[in-house]
Structure formats: structure tokens, C-alpha cells
Motif scaffolding. Structure first.
Motif, PDB file in Angstrom:
ATOM      1  N   ILE A  19       0.836  -1.206   0.000  1.00 24.49           N
ATOM      2  CA  ILE A  19       0.000   0.000   0.000  1.00 24.49           C
ATOM      3  C   ILE A  19       0.868   1.253   0.000  1.00 24.49           C
ATOM      4  O   ILE A  19       0.619   2.198  -0.752  1.00 24.49           O
ATOM      5  CB  ILE A  19      -0.947  -0.005   1.220  1.00 24.49           C
ATOM      6  CG1 ILE A  19      -2.012  -1.082   1.048  1.00 24.49           C
ATOM      7  CG2 ILE A  19      -1.638   1.344   1.369  1.00 24.49           C
ATOM      8  CD1 ILE A  19      -2.909  -1.221   2.231  1.00 24.49           C
ATOM      9  N   SER A  20       1.929   1.259   0.827  1.00 23.84           N
ATOM     10  CA  SER A  20       2.737   2.479   0.917  1.00 23.84           C
ATOM     11  C   SER A  20       3.486   2.734  -0.395  1.00 23.84           C
ATOM     12  O   SER A  20       3.833   3.874  -0.691  1.00 23.84           O
ATOM     13  CB  SER A  20       3.720   2.408   2.075  1.00 23.84           C
ATOM     14  OG  SER A  20       4.750   1.498   1.788  1.00 23.84           O
ATOM     15  N   LEU A  21       3.719   1.692  -1.186  1.00 23.34           N
ATOM     16  CA  LEU A  21       4.323   1.935  -2.500  1.00 23.34           C
ATOM     17  C   LEU A  21       3.292   2.358  -3.531  1.00 23.34           C
ATOM     18  O   LEU A  21       3.592   3.128  -4.438  1.00 23.34           O
ATOM     19  CB  LEU A  21       5.027   0.667  -2.994  1.00 23.34           C
ATOM     20  CG  LEU A  21       6.370   0.330  -2.367  1.00 23.34           C
ATOM     21  CD1 LEU A  21       6.878  -0.979  -2.892  1.00 23.34           C
ATOM     22  CD2 LEU A  21       7.373   1.426  -2.661  1.00 23.34           C
ATOM     23  N   GLN A  22       2.056   1.845  -3.394  1.00 24.68           N
ATOM     24  CA  GLN A  22       1.068   2.056  -4.452  1.00 24.68           C
ATOM     25  C   GLN A  22       0.269   3.343  -4.299  1.00 24.68           C
ATOM     26  O   GLN A  22      -0.202   3.885  -5.284  1.00 24.68           O
ATOM     27  CB  GLN A  22       0.090   0.867  -4.499  1.00 24.68           C
ATOM     28  CG  GLN A  22       0.690  -0.401  -5.056  1.00 24.68           C
ATOM     29  CD  GLN A  22       1.077  -0.253  -6.514  1.00 24.68           C
ATOM     30  OE1 GLN A  22       0.376   0.386  -7.273  1.00 24.68           O
ATOM     31  NE2 GLN A  22       2.207  -0.831  -6.897  1.00 24.68           N
ATOM     32  N   THR A  23       0.101   3.815  -3.046  1.00 25.96           N
ATOM     33  CA  THR A  23      -0.817   4.933  -2.852  1.00 25.96           C
ATOM     34  C   THR A  23      -0.248   6.222  -3.465  1.00 25.96           C
ATOM     35  O   THR A  23       0.955   6.454  -3.473  1.00 25.96           O
ATOM     36  CB  THR A  23      -1.112   5.118  -1.357  1.00 25.96           C
ATOM     37  OG1 THR A  23      -2.029   6.183  -1.226  1.00 25.96           O
ATOM     38  CG2 THR A  23       0.110   5.442  -0.566  1.00 25.96           C
ATOM     39  N   LYS A  24      -1.183   7.033  -4.013  1.00 28.85           N
ATOM     40  CA  LYS A  24      -0.770   8.266  -4.678  1.00 28.85           C
ATOM     41  C   LYS A  24      -0.557   9.405  -3.680  1.00 28.85           C
ATOM     42  O   LYS A  24       0.213  10.320  -3.944  1.00 28.85           O
ATOM     43  CB  LYS A  24      -1.841   8.696  -5.685  1.00 28.85           C
ATOM     44  CG  LYS A  24      -2.011   7.727  -6.822  1.00 28.85           C
ATOM     45  CD  LYS A  24      -0.980   7.942  -7.902  1.00 28.85           C
ATOM     46  CE  LYS A  24      -1.238   7.023  -9.068  1.00 28.85           C
ATOM     47  NZ  LYS A  24       0.014   6.516  -9.649  1.00 28.85           N
ATOM     48  N   ASP A  25      -1.292   9.335  -2.564  1.00 25.00           N
ATOM     49  CA  ASP A  25      -1.203  10.402  -1.558  1.00 25.00           C
ATOM     50  C   ASP A  25       0.032  10.151  -0.700  1.00 25.00           C
ATOM     51  O   ASP A  25       0.098   9.178   0.039  1.00 25.00           O
ATOM     52  CB  ASP A  25      -2.473  10.390  -0.708  1.00 25.00           C
ATOM     53  CG  ASP A  25      -2.489  11.531   0.264  1.00 25.00           C
ATOM     54  OD1 ASP A  25      -1.609  12.398   0.168  1.00 25.00           O
ATOM     55  OD2 ASP A  25      -3.378  11.546   1.132  1.00 25.00           O
ATOM     56  N   LEU A  26       1.044  11.051  -0.805  1.00 24.83           N
ATOM     57  CA  LEU A  26       2.320  10.783  -0.137  1.00 24.83           C
ATOM     58  C   LEU A  26       2.208  10.877   1.374  1.00 24.83           C
ATOM     59  O   LEU A  26       2.965  10.235   2.101  1.00 24.83           O
ATOM     60  CB  LEU A  26       3.383  11.751  -0.647  1.00 24.83           C
ATOM     61  CG  LEU A  26       3.826  11.497  -2.079  1.00 24.83           C
ATOM     62  CD1 LEU A  26       4.797  12.566  -2.527  1.00 24.83           C
ATOM     63  CD2 LEU A  26       4.478  10.147  -2.204  1.00 24.83           C
ATOM     64  N   LEU A  27       1.240  11.685   1.882  1.00 29.96           N
ATOM     65  CA  LEU A  27       1.090  11.791   3.337  1.00 29.96           C
ATOM     66  C   LEU A  27       0.639  10.461   3.920  1.00 29.96           C
ATOM     67  O   LEU A  27       1.184   9.984   4.917  1.00 29.96           O
ATOM     68  CB  LEU A  27       0.098  12.901   3.673  1.00 29.96           C
ATOM     69  CG  LEU A  27      -0.010  13.240   5.144  1.00 29.96           C
ATOM     70  CD1 LEU A  27       1.304  13.788   5.656  1.00 29.96           C
ATOM     71  CD2 LEU A  27      -1.112  14.225   5.403  1.00 29.96           C
ATOM     72  N   SER A  28      -0.352   9.822   3.260  1.00 35.56           N
ATOM     73  CA  SER A  28      -0.787   8.525   3.783  1.00 35.56           C
ATOM     74  C   SER A  28       0.278   7.471   3.550  1.00 35.56           C
ATOM     75  O   SER A  28       0.423   6.553   4.371  1.00 35.56           O
ATOM     76  CB  SER A  28      -2.115   8.114   3.173  1.00 35.56           C
ATOM     77  OG  SER A  28      -2.149   8.408   1.821  1.00 35.56           O
ATOM     78  N   ALA A  29       1.068   7.613   2.472  1.00 34.94           N
ATOM     79  CA  ALA A  29       2.172   6.672   2.273  1.00 34.94           C
ATOM     80  C   ALA A  29       3.166   6.764   3.423  1.00 34.94           C
ATOM     81  O   ALA A  29       3.657   5.734   3.924  1.00 34.94           O
ATOM     82  CB  ALA A  29       2.869   6.957   0.955  1.00 34.94           C
ATOM     83  N   ALA A  30       3.447   8.008   3.872  1.00 39.41           N
ATOM     84  CA  ALA A  30       4.378   8.185   5.001  1.00 39.41           C
ATOM     85  C   ALA A  30       3.807   7.571   6.274  1.00 39.41           C
ATOM     86  O   ALA A  30       4.529   6.915   7.041  1.00 39.41           O
ATOM     87  CB  ALA A  30       4.669   9.666   5.206  1.00 39.41           C
ATOM     88  N   MET A  31       2.486   7.770   6.495  1.00 41.19           N
ATOM     89  CA  MET A  31       1.854   7.201   7.693  1.00 41.19           C
ATOM     90  C   MET A  31       1.925   5.678   7.664  1.00 41.19           C
ATOM     91  O   MET A  31       2.257   5.027   8.663  1.00 41.19           O
ATOM     92  CB  MET A  31       0.391   7.635   7.794  1.00 41.19           C
ATOM     93  CG  MET A  31       0.179   9.084   8.069  1.00 41.19           C
ATOM     94  SD  MET A  31       0.872   9.590   9.610  1.00 41.19           S
ATOM     95  CE  MET A  31      -0.243   8.809  10.744  1.00 41.19           C
ATOM     96  N   ILE A  32       1.619   5.097   6.487  1.00 42.68           N
ATOM     97  CA  ILE A  32       1.607   3.636   6.386  1.00 42.68           C
ATOM     98  C   ILE A  32       3.015   3.089   6.509  1.00 42.68           C
ATOM     99  O   ILE A  32       3.228   1.996   7.038  1.00 42.68           O
ATOM    100  CB  ILE A  32       0.917   3.220   5.069  1.00 42.68           C
ATOM    101  CG1 ILE A  32      -0.557   3.602   5.131  1.00 42.68           C
ATOM    102  CG2 ILE A  32       1.017   1.738   4.829  1.00 42.68           C
ATOM    103  CD1 ILE A  32      -1.218   3.613   3.798  1.00 42.68           C
ATOM    104  N   PHE A  33       4.011   3.870   6.076  1.00 41.16           N
ATOM    105  CA  PHE A  33       5.392   3.455   6.259  1.00 41.16           C
ATOM    106  C   PHE A  33       5.741   3.387   7.742  1.00 41.16           C
ATOM    107  O   PHE A  33       6.485   2.496   8.171  1.00 41.16           O
ATOM    108  CB  PHE A  33       6.309   4.433   5.533  1.00 41.16           C
ATOM    109  CG  PHE A  33       7.684   3.899   5.329  1.00 41.16           C
ATOM    110  CD1 PHE A  33       7.887   2.798   4.527  1.00 41.16           C
ATOM    111  CD2 PHE A  33       8.765   4.488   5.945  1.00 41.16           C
ATOM    112  CE1 PHE A  33       9.158   2.295   4.350  1.00 41.16           C
ATOM    113  CE2 PHE A  33      10.030   3.983   5.770  1.00 41.16           C
ATOM    114  CZ  PHE A  33      10.226   2.892   4.969  1.00 41.16           C
ATOM    115  N   GLY A  34       5.168   4.312   8.543  1.00 42.07           N
ATOM    116  CA  GLY A  34       5.349   4.237   9.996  1.00 42.07           C
ATOM    117  C   GLY A  34       4.731   2.970  10.567  1.00 42.07           C
ATOM    118  O   GLY A  34       5.308   2.322  11.450  1.00 42.07           O
ATOM    119  N   VAL A  35       3.544   2.592  10.046  1.00 38.31           N
ATOM    120  CA  VAL A  35       2.901   1.346  10.487  1.00 38.31           C
ATOM    121  C   VAL A  35       3.781   0.149  10.142  1.00 38.31           C
ATOM    122  O   VAL A  35       3.957  -0.775  10.947  1.00 38.31           O
ATOM    123  CB  VAL A  35       1.506   1.211   9.840  1.00 38.31           C
ATOM    124  CG1 VAL A  35       0.883  -0.116  10.199  1.00 38.31           C
ATOM    125  CG2 VAL A  35       0.616   2.345  10.271  1.00 38.31           C
TER     126      VAL A  35
END
Lengths: 81, 252
Positions: A19-35
Motif C-alpha cells: 500500500i505504501s508503494l502504491q498509494t498516490k497520496d504521499l502523506l498517507s504513504a508516510a503514515m503507512i510506512f510508519g505502520v
């Protein structure tokens, strides 16, 4: 190591990584990377490497997520590709 | 081009996964890493040699102290590099964009302000515990320093950058980061001056009120404090440069 705990954590690990690689919204990608980092921390703790888990939760899930979010808010929020 | 990248990734992944089956299983006592006499030495002799129960910290700060010193230098250099790339003078920044000078103070929110007022001292106390207890329980200079830096980041997030910079202004950040490495290498040079090898802490019992075995434990605490100084300063410096776009005025 409990196999059920490991299985669930690893499945979520793969899901959050994709998900963190695929999502277009970089803010949510950063959050999911924290997860993702926090799940890695759980895995290290499950393997009794508590020092590594501690570092992963402090640096990976804590500070580097903040750095990524700060960078996203200062640059652009949409991914171009 | 994208399909070429996908094929490369799949091929590399397949190669790595095919190598996984050759790994020794988890906790295998017969595996080369566990069977070799060096790891046996660490497991059985760490406590008698250095009176430190946490053998991870003993390997990190004593047996492999030279590596850890340069890990600290790497963090220092990373902070300096980010500062030299991002940091700008606020005057030039305002001239470039034509923005007017304005107050960067945010209105304090009651709930956030009260929560952070309660949380930040506890976070800092926990960070000090992690540093001070790092050779007896999990933790150490890197983790404690990062947690201590995170408490200042929380202060900057909840109020504004100026509130945090009252405690760690830019000059003090650079001083603290340098002092951390100086503490670490100072322990090494103190050993050399007393006639032993660099970072061979046993000789320090001559200037410490301790036996040679205890001197290694105390010196590990000393170098962990040095690492914590550098980590705290650099973590806050990286955040403040990233969040303020390099002018140290505006926050997120």
C-alpha cells in the motif's frame, strides 16, 4: 516465536509495504510506512531482539515518520507517477 | 522501462528468496554464527569481563566500540549535510518570495498544550532512563538520544519552532553534537594517554574509583551519554530544518 502471531504480522507487513508503494497520496504513504516500521518492531520483539526492536520503534516508527511527514508537507502531497 | 524494472525486481526477489532456504533455522545452536567461539566468548564472558548484563550493549560500546564511534560520526555528518543543504538565511528567503514579515506564533490550543505539558517531561525522563540504564536493560545512547530529541520535536509540533529553540537554539545544537563525539573519542584518548589501546576501557580504573572490570561498565555509560548528546541534537536539527524549509522560522 508464536507462528500465528508471526503469520498475522507478516501478512500485514506485506500489505502495508504494497500500500505504501502504491498509494498516490504521499502523506498517507508516510503514515503507512510508519505502520510498517512498527510491525517490523513487533517482529524483532518476537524474535527476542529487544534492542533492535527498541531502535526500530524509536527511529523507524517514531522520528523518521515525522521527518517524512514534515518533508511531504513542505514539498508536494501528490505523487507524480 | 517499467516492465523491465518489474522483471528485475522479480528476478532479484526470487534470487533472495531462494537463498532463504539455505539459512539456518531461528535459534539453531549448530549454525556457524552461534557455534563459532567468538559468540560463545561474548555469551559466557561478557559479564565476568565487563560486569554488564546486557551483552548487546557490551558488544556495541566495548568490544566493537570503534564501529559505534564512527556510527555516531555518521549521524553527525548526516545532520551537518542536511543543515548545509536546507539551511537558508531568513532574509534571503523573504526577499526571494516577496513574503511579508509576519508573526509565526500559533495560538495555543488548550487540550494540545496541556497534554504536551504533561507528556514532554515524562518522555524526557524516560529518555534519560534509557540512556542511563542502557547497559543493564535494552536501550542505550542511540535510542535514548532519539527519544530525547523526539520530546523537543513534540514541543515544536505542539507550539512552534521558537518554543523548542528556546531550549535548543541552533548554536547549542551544533555544540551538543560536537561535544557528544568529543566525549566518545575522549574516552578513547584517555585510554591511550594512560598507556593502553584506543577505547580499551580497562585501564581507566586508574582514574576512576572502580575495579578494572567496573571501569569498563562505567566507561560504556560514558560513551553512551556521548552518543545520546549527538543523537538528541542532530534529530532536532534535522526536524527543524525540514519543517521550517530551512529558515528556522515557520513551522508546519
Amino acid at each position: 516465536m508464536i507462528w500465528a502471531f508471526d503469520l498475522i504480522t507478516l501478512i500485514f507487513l506485506v500489505i502495508t509495504a504494497i500500500i505504501s508503494l502504491q498509494t498516490k497520496d504521499l502523506l498517507s504513504a508516510a503514515m503507512i510506512f510508519g505502520v510498517y516500521s512498527f510491525l517490523m518492531c513487533l517482529l524483532w520483539a518476537g524474535m527476542a531482539a529487544v534492542d533492535v526492536a527498541f531502535t526500530e520503534s524509536a527511529v523507524g516508527a517514531g522520528v523518521s515518520a515525522v521527518f517524512l511527514i514534515a518533508t511531504v508537507l513542505r514539498t508536494t502531497r501528490r505523487s507524480s507517477d | 522501462m517499467k516492465s523491465f524494472a518489474l522483471i528485475t525486481v522479480i528476478l532479484t526477489g526470487w534470487l533472495l528468496l531462494s537463498a532463504v532456504s539455505d539459512f539456518p533455522s531461528w535459534g539453531d545452536t549448530e549454525s556457524p554464527a552461534n557455534d563459532y567461539r567468538l559468540s560463545q566468548h561474548y555469551i559466557t564472558e561478557t559479564f565476568p569481563e565487563s560486569s554488564v548484563p546486557n551483552m548487546v550493549t557490551a558488544v556495541l560500546a566495548d568490544y566493537r566500540g570503534y564501529d559505534t564511534m564512527f556510527e555516531t560520526v555518521v549521524i553527525f555528518v548526516a545532520g551537518i549535510a542536511i543543515m548545509s543543504i536546507l539551511r537558508r538565511k531568513p532574509l534571503d528567503y523573504l526577499k526571494d518570495t516577496g513574503r511579508e514579515t509576519r508573526s509565526y506564533k500559533k495560538d495555543p490550543d488548550l487540550i494540545i498544550d496541556t497534554t504536551c505539558r504533561l507528556m514532554i517531561p515524562i518522555i524526557q525522563l524516560f529518555a534519560l532512563y534509557v540512556v542511563a540504564h542502557g547497559h543493564h536493560s535494552p536501550g542505550g545512547g542511540f535510542q535514548g538520544g532519539v527519544i530525547f530529541g523526539a520530546s523537543f520535536i513534540l514541543l515544536a509540533l505542539s507550539r512552534d519552532l521558537q518554543a523548542a529553540q528556546r531550549w535548543v537554539p541552533e548554536k547549542r545544537v551544533l555544540n551538543l553534537a560536537g561535544i557528544g563525539i568529543l566525549i566518545y573519542s575522549g574516552f578513547g584518548f584517555a585510554c591511550m594517554i594512560l598507556g593502553s589501546n584506543f577505547l580499551d576501557y580497562e585501564i581507566l580504573h586508574k582514574i576512576m574509583p572502580a575495579t578494572p572490570v567496573e571501569a569498563r561498565s562505567h566507561s560504556m555509560l560514558g560513551v553512551e551519554i556521548g552518543v545520546a548528546f549527538t543523537c538528541t541534537a542532530i534529530m532536532f536539527s534535522i526536524y527543524s530544518n525540514l519543517a521550517s524549509n530551512g529558515d528556522m522560522k515557520e513551522t508546519l
